[in-house]
Design an enzyme around this catalytic site. Structure first.
Site, PDB file in Angstrom:
ATOM      1  N   VAL A  60       0.845  -1.198   0.000  1.00 43.51           N
ATOM      2  CA  VAL A  60       0.000   0.000   0.000  1.00 43.51           C
ATOM      3  C   VAL A  60       0.877   1.244   0.000  1.00 43.51           C
ATOM      4  O   VAL A  60       1.842   1.336   0.773  1.00 43.51           O
ATOM      5  CB  VAL A  60      -0.925   0.032   1.236  1.00 43.51           C
ATOM      6  CG1 VAL A  60      -1.680   1.356   1.325  1.00 43.51           C
ATOM      7  CG2 VAL A  60      -1.909  -1.136   1.197  1.00 43.51           C
ATOM      8  N   ALA A 105       4.411   4.188   3.002  1.00 41.90           N
ATOM      9  CA  ALA A 105       3.917   2.951   2.401  1.00 41.90           C
ATOM     10  C   ALA A 105       3.988   1.849   3.449  1.00 41.90           C
ATOM     11  O   ALA A 105       4.590   2.024   4.520  1.00 41.90           O
ATOM     12  CB  ALA A 105       4.734   2.570   1.171  1.00 41.90           C
ATOM     13  N   LYS A 106       3.395   0.726   3.161  1.00 44.00           N
ATOM     14  CA  LYS A 106       3.496  -0.435   4.049  1.00 44.00           C
ATOM     15  C   LYS A 106       3.133  -1.681   3.265  1.00 44.00           C
ATOM     16  O   LYS A 106       2.382  -1.624   2.274  1.00 44.00           O
ATOM     17  CB  LYS A 106       2.546  -0.294   5.242  1.00 44.00           C
ATOM     18  CG  LYS A 106       3.040  -1.008   6.497  1.00 44.00           C
ATOM     19  CD  LYS A 106       4.209  -0.254   7.127  1.00 44.00           C
ATOM     20  CE  LYS A 106       4.659  -0.933   8.414  1.00 44.00           C
ATOM     21  NZ  LYS A 106       5.727  -0.151   9.074  1.00 44.00           N
ATOM     22  N   GLY A 107       3.671  -2.811   3.699  1.00 45.83           N
ATOM     23  CA  GLY A 107       3.339  -4.091   3.100  1.00 45.83           C
ATOM     24  C   GLY A 107       2.998  -5.094   4.170  1.00 45.83           C
ATOM     25  O   GLY A 107       3.361  -4.921   5.337  1.00 45.83           O
ATOM     26  N   ASP A 146       9.698  -5.008   9.319  1.00 43.19           N
ATOM     27  CA  ASP A 146       8.665  -4.666  10.292  1.00 43.19           C
ATOM     28  C   ASP A 146       8.426  -5.920  11.138  1.00 43.19           C
ATOM     29  O   ASP A 146       9.265  -6.833  11.129  1.00 43.19           O
ATOM     30  CB  ASP A 146       7.390  -4.192   9.582  1.00 43.19           C
ATOM     31  CG  ASP A 146       6.410  -3.477  10.505  1.00 43.19           C
ATOM     32  OD1 ASP A 146       6.648  -2.304  10.812  1.00 43.19           O
ATOM     33  OD2 ASP A 146       5.425  -4.103  10.932  1.00 43.19           O
TER      34      ASP A 146
END
Length: 416
Positions: A60, A105-107, A146
């Protein structure tokens, strides 16, 4: 049955709260309140027994007004798109508060990395990378570790992306091992900035860490590094926990022993030290500083009134809901927000990105000194606004960040 709160709705509520205080117009709130792009991928993976298991993952991007997007990848059984979108938005504010040229952003992948063999984890990671290979890149979107991911996972992402390009792309991902372009100081960065934030807070209160009692929920990389720094500075770490539960001893726990035990793959609950305590109970223990350093939404309207700490130090992303914020503030508890506390990870990730682009690497002392300068500057700006406007530290920190992103968005304008 209680319906869990939506992390993304909470992130949007935080934005609206800041917009009201700082007079942000509704059109800009509409833009900043949604994510630019959300990509869902299927990740079929061959398991060690020859079967194929299908995982679901996301990448995202929230905003790129200030530069390419940046954010970690989370491997956890409870990952949802809603959570990933919230984390991406929080990353935008964190990067802006630190004045880094990044958006957020992040996944995430729905999986239990502890239940996968190393070879299964590698195959799953490489397939996930292949599915998002067109979404990431050093000028586009730069992943990092993360919850549930590690330098080894970042190395597989780096190698898979590089194999697709035909040459090594050092800056496609950060948090890599040193042997493949990682930065000195990266592993300790989030815990170090958490420690810096507490030091800065106490200095403004005329106090030091000497004799301070600290309870830490989450004894992963960030929590364990912070615990070590706090203990070395004279604080008494009275409770720690991991996903399986924790230990509590009012006279203080042996942090070095705990760190060594965790490094060998042990659980906090395995140690014969103090009394057993659940993750929920730890949040309500008497202490000077409570540091939630695990997952989001652990302090809510249901338990915030039972917090006995004077300071809540948000090592995790989004551990305190807006309703809990109001309760804690009413009870005189000072909340030091996540975007200020744990930003060391993205700051040193920025350093790693720059070093990779330049192919010129810095000493650990230089990394730590620059980290201290950036976090210290952000803290001073936040504290000054907190006092000048008589608002919470969260409102001040988010206010600085949101206004910076809004300014960049307005200057760039809308295309077409």
């Amino acid at each position: 049955m209680t319906v869990p709160e939506s992390p993304f709705r909470i992130a949007q509520q935080q934005l609206r709260n800041v917009a009201r205080v700082f007079g942000l117009d509704d059109d800009m709130v509409g833009i900043l309140g949604e994510c630019k792009k959300s990509v869902e991928v299927l990740i079929p993976t061959k398991m060690d027994d020859g079967s194929v298991r299908c995982f679901i993952g996301w990448r995202v991007t929230h905003n790129v007004a200030r530069g390419p997007s940046k954010g970690g990848i989370r491997y956890h059984p409870g990952v949802t798109l809603d959570e990933v979108k919230a984390l991406a938005m929080w990353m935008t504010w964190k990067c802006a508060l630190m004045n880094l040229p990044f958006g957020g952003a992040k996944g995430g992948v729905i999986c239990d990395p502890k239940a996968l063999s190393r070879s299964e984890l590698e195959r799953m990671t490489r397939r996930y990378t292949s599915e998002i290979v067109n979404e990431i890149g050093p000028e586009k979107d730069i992943p990092a570790p993360d919850v549930g991911t590690s330098p080894a996972v970042m190395a597989w992402i780096f190698d898979t992306f590089s194999m697709n390009q035909g040459y090594s792309v050092l800056s496609v991902v950060t948090g890599k091992p040193l042997a493949v372009g990682g930065s000195l100081g990266r592993m300790e960065a989030s815990g170090r900035s958490t420690f810096f934030a507490l030091q800065e807070t106490l200095a403004r209160q005329g106090r030091t860490l000497e004799g301070l009692t600290v309870a830490i929920q989450g004894f992963g990389n960030l929590g364990s590094v912070f615990a070590r720094f706090a203990a070395e500075a004279g604080a008494k770490v009275v409770a720690v926990s991991d996903s399986g539960g924790g230990r509590h001893d009012p006279s203080g726990l042996d942090v070095d022993r705990l760190v060594a035990h965790k490094a060998l793959g042990g659980r906090v609950t395995d140690l014969a030290a103090g009394d057993a305590v659940s993750n929920e109970e730890l949040l309500e223990l008497p202490c000077d500083v409570l540091a939630p350093c695990a997952l989001e939404l652990v302090l809510t309207e249901a338990n915030a009134d039972r917090v006995k700490a004077g300071i809540v130090l948000e090592g995790a992303n989004g551990p305190v809901t807006p309703a809990a914020d109001a309760i804690l503030d009413g009870n005189g508890v000072l909340v030091i927000p996540d975007v200020l506390v744990n930003a060391g990870g993205v700051v040193v990730s920025y350093f790693e990105w720059v070093q990779g682009l330049q192919e010129l690497f810095w000493s650990e002392a230089e990394v730590n000194e620059r980290l201290r300068e950036i976090v210290g500057s952000a803290f001073r700006e936040t504290w000054e606004l907190h006092e000048a406007r008589n608002v919470s530290l969260r409102t001040a920190a988010y206010g600085i960040a949101v206004q910076r992103v809004a300014e960049a968005s307005a200057i760039r304008g809308l295309y077409p």
